[in-house]
Scaffold this motif. Structure first.
Motif, PDB file in Angstrom:
ATOM      1  N   HIS A   1       1.368   5.456  -1.725  1.00  0.00           N
ATOM      2  CA  HIS A   1       0.935   6.571  -2.567  1.00  0.00           C
ATOM      3  C   HIS A   1       2.174   7.131  -3.260  1.00  0.00           C
ATOM      4  O   HIS A   1       3.044   7.708  -2.596  1.00  0.00           O
ATOM      5  CB  HIS A   1       0.285   7.664  -1.717  1.00  0.00           C
ATOM      6  CG  HIS A   1      -0.930   7.186  -0.996  1.00  0.00           C
ATOM      7  ND1 HIS A   1      -2.202   7.291  -1.509  1.00  0.00           N
ATOM      8  CD2 HIS A   1      -1.059   6.546   0.197  1.00  0.00           C
ATOM      9  CE1 HIS A   1      -3.065   6.745  -0.660  1.00  0.00           C
ATOM     10  NE2 HIS A   1      -2.384   6.288   0.382  1.00  0.00           N
TER      11      HIS A   1
ATOM     12  N   ASP B   1       1.651   2.658   3.541  1.00  0.00           N
ATOM     13  CA  ASP B   1       0.789   3.836   3.409  1.00  0.00           C
ATOM     14  C   ASP B   1       1.632   5.114   3.387  1.00  0.00           C
ATOM     15  O   ASP B   1       1.212   6.142   3.916  1.00  0.00           O
ATOM     16  CB  ASP B   1      -0.276   3.909   4.500  1.00  0.00           C
ATOM     17  CG  ASP B   1      -1.363   4.918   4.163  1.00  0.00           C
ATOM     18  OD1 ASP B   1      -1.473   5.309   2.979  1.00  0.00           O
ATOM     19  OD2 ASP B   1      -2.095   5.342   5.075  1.00  0.00           O
TER      20      ASP B   1
ATOM     21  N   HIS C   1      -4.141  -0.563   6.276  1.00  0.00           N
ATOM     22  CA  HIS C   1      -3.583   0.288   7.341  1.00  0.00           C
ATOM     23  C   HIS C   1      -4.449   0.256   8.597  1.00  0.00           C
ATOM     24  O   HIS C   1      -4.981   1.272   9.021  1.00  0.00           O
ATOM     25  CB  HIS C   1      -3.342   1.723   6.869  1.00  0.00           C
ATOM     26  CG  HIS C   1      -4.419   2.328   5.991  1.00  0.00           C
ATOM     27  ND1 HIS C   1      -5.734   2.332   6.319  1.00  0.00           N
ATOM     28  CD2 HIS C   1      -4.335   2.949   4.783  1.00  0.00           C
ATOM     29  CE1 HIS C   1      -6.418   2.945   5.365  1.00  0.00           C
ATOM     30  NE2 HIS C   1      -5.601   3.315   4.423  1.00  0.00           N
TER      31      HIS C   1
ATOM     32  N   HIS D   1       0.869  -1.196   0.000  1.00  0.00           N
ATOM     33  CA  HIS D   1       0.000   0.000   0.000  1.00  0.00           C
ATOM     34  C   HIS D   1       0.897   1.235   0.000  1.00  0.00           C
ATOM     35  O   HIS D   1       1.503   1.569   1.005  1.00  0.00           O
ATOM     36  CB  HIS D   1      -0.898   0.026   1.247  1.00  0.00           C
ATOM     37  CG  HIS D   1      -1.790   1.233   1.327  1.00  0.00           C
ATOM     38  ND1 HIS D   1      -3.151   1.137   1.517  1.00  0.00           N
ATOM     39  CD2 HIS D   1      -1.540   2.559   1.252  1.00  0.00           C
ATOM     40  CE1 HIS D   1      -3.685   2.345   1.554  1.00  0.00           C
ATOM     41  NE2 HIS D   1      -2.719   3.236   1.400  1.00  0.00           N
TER      42      HIS D   1
ATOM     43  N   MET E   1      -1.617   3.211  -4.893  1.00  0.00           N
ATOM     44  CA  MET E   1      -2.951   3.755  -4.657  1.00  0.00           C
ATOM     45  C   MET E   1      -3.398   4.646  -5.818  1.00  0.00           C
ATOM     46  O   MET E   1      -2.572   5.360  -6.412  1.00  0.00           O
ATOM     47  CB  MET E   1      -2.962   4.559  -3.352  1.00  0.00           C
ATOM     48  CG  MET E   1      -2.901   3.680  -2.137  1.00  0.00           C
ATOM     49  SD  MET E   1      -4.340   2.578  -2.046  1.00  0.00           S
ATOM     50  CE  MET E   1      -3.552   0.985  -2.173  1.00  0.00           C
TER      51      MET E   1
END
Ligand code: NCD
Ligand code: ZN
Length: 370
Positions: free
Chosen positions: A18, A254, A177, A16, A42
């Protein structure tokens, strides 16, 4: 240096992350790609990635931004909206473009306004995903303003996740998360009850921080992310889950960079940028728990098992050496030319800034992210 000072691990993946786009993508991608072989990327860009063509184009931009000689595979995700066409997901999954689809409850977090306003609106999509065995990634928070921010994950499990799983029992789900003891118990009990169709990712920051961090000496947006960090008892539950050796808990950073102006503002953005030292950060926690021998499975094995992907063949080495963490890391000058460059003042603050971590990742004999 003894063997306990060097830890060779199968190269991990980040389930995960970004990576953003444009100048920020160029700035932050090297941090992830250096350590992680693959990452679930993401789709919450502006506008979000909702079609196969957009995902193909975004993947190409990521690959174009990779530093030379670095091997890294971005695994793309589709952003679910109320109106998304199941046929589009089906095609993207079959063509190997989409690895999963992401459910953002509308307005739950950064760039989620176009998310799903009611799970019933996407029943046909979920049926399709169930049929083709496409994983559903969930940002698990209710958006009801009457629910306390700190209770939104626990409420999501009761109000939405449990009924969803009754309606779609074969759907493969990752609760992303996770931040609460309630989530840990739910995932663990599902797994121990023989249900291997649900798992959870755990971030480094939720393993290190409790909610006091956001108020340490003032209001600290650098420790603000969503789902928000919780009380100490929840952090402890997450640490136990991550280090438990249960395959239903695995690594997902995350890492969510924001320009400094977005964080240092009266209404600071949610998201912590941890990609530069994520593995070292996890290693610190595993070592404190006497569980360094379980780091490799958490970081490099349980994720691929859940996704049905092969394990990476290459390795990374964690070396015990003090690593002072600066507040930001600028890329080499060569990467800072051209129009598409993040101004130095906008470089995101690093997680662990000002601390010293006891481990360094070494890649091919080189330590340090630059
Ligand atoms: C993420 C972001 O900035 O895109 N923010 C965050 O606090 N984690 C979105 C998300 O994953 O919720
Ligand atoms: Zn995220």
């Amino acid at each position: 240096m003894t063997s306990s000072d060097r830890l060779v691990l199968r190269r991990p993946d980040d389930w995960h992350v970004h990576l953003r786009d444009g100048a920020m993508l160029k700035a932050v991608l090297p941090a992830t790609a250096r350590t992680f072989a693959r990452a679930i990327v993401m789709p919450n860009l502006r506008p979000p990635v909702t079609s196969v063509d957009e995902a193909v184009a975004y993947r190409a931009r990521i690959l174009a931004a990779l530093p030379e000689g670095v091997s890294f595979q971005p695994l793309m995700t589709a952003y679910l909206t109320d109106a998304i066409d199941p046929g589009e997901l089906d095609r993207g999954f079959r063509e190997g473009v989409f690895s999963a689809a992401k459910l953002y409850p509308a307005n739950a977090t950064t760039n989620s306004a176009a998310g799903v306003s009611d799970l019933y609106n996407i029943s046909a999509v979920l049926e399709c995903m169930e049929a083709i065995d496409m994983p559903l990634l969930i940002h698990g928070e209710v958006t009801d303003p009457d629910v306390d921010v700190f209770d939104r994950e626990a409420q999501f499990i009761e109000r939405h996740l449990k009924p969803l799983r009754e309606r779609h029992p074969r759907l493969r789900i990752i609760l992303e998360h996770i931040t609460t003891e309630e989530a840990v118990i739910y995932i663990r009990e599902s797994y121990q009850g023989g249900d291997q169709r649900i798992a959870a990712t755990i971030t480094p920051h939720h393993l290190h921080l409790n909610r006091n961090a956001m108020f340490l000496g003032g209001l600290r947006s650098d420790f603000y992310c969503l789902p928000v960090v919780k009380r100490e008892c929840h952090r402890r539950a997450l640490v136990q889950a991550a280090t438990s050796g249960l395959p239903c808990f695995f690594l997902g950073t995350d890492s969510a960079p924001h320009p400094r102006s977005g964080k240092d503002s009266a209404c600071g953005c949610a998201g912590i940028f941890n990609a530069f030292h994520a593995l070292e950060s996890y290693a610190t926690v595993f070592e404190q728990e006497g569980a360094l021998d379980r780091l490799e499975s958490f970081a490099s094995e349980y994720g691929p098992h859940f996704y049905g992907l092969p394990l990476n063949a290459d390795t990374v080495t964690l070396v015990r050496r003090d690593q002072p963490i600066p507040s930001r890391l600028l890329p080499p000058q060569s990467a800072r030319v051209g129009d598409d460059t993040l101004p130095e003042s906008e470089w995101p603050l690093l997680f662990h800034a000002g601390e010293t971590l006891a481990w360094c990742v070494e890649i091919n004999g080189h330590s340090g992210p630059n």
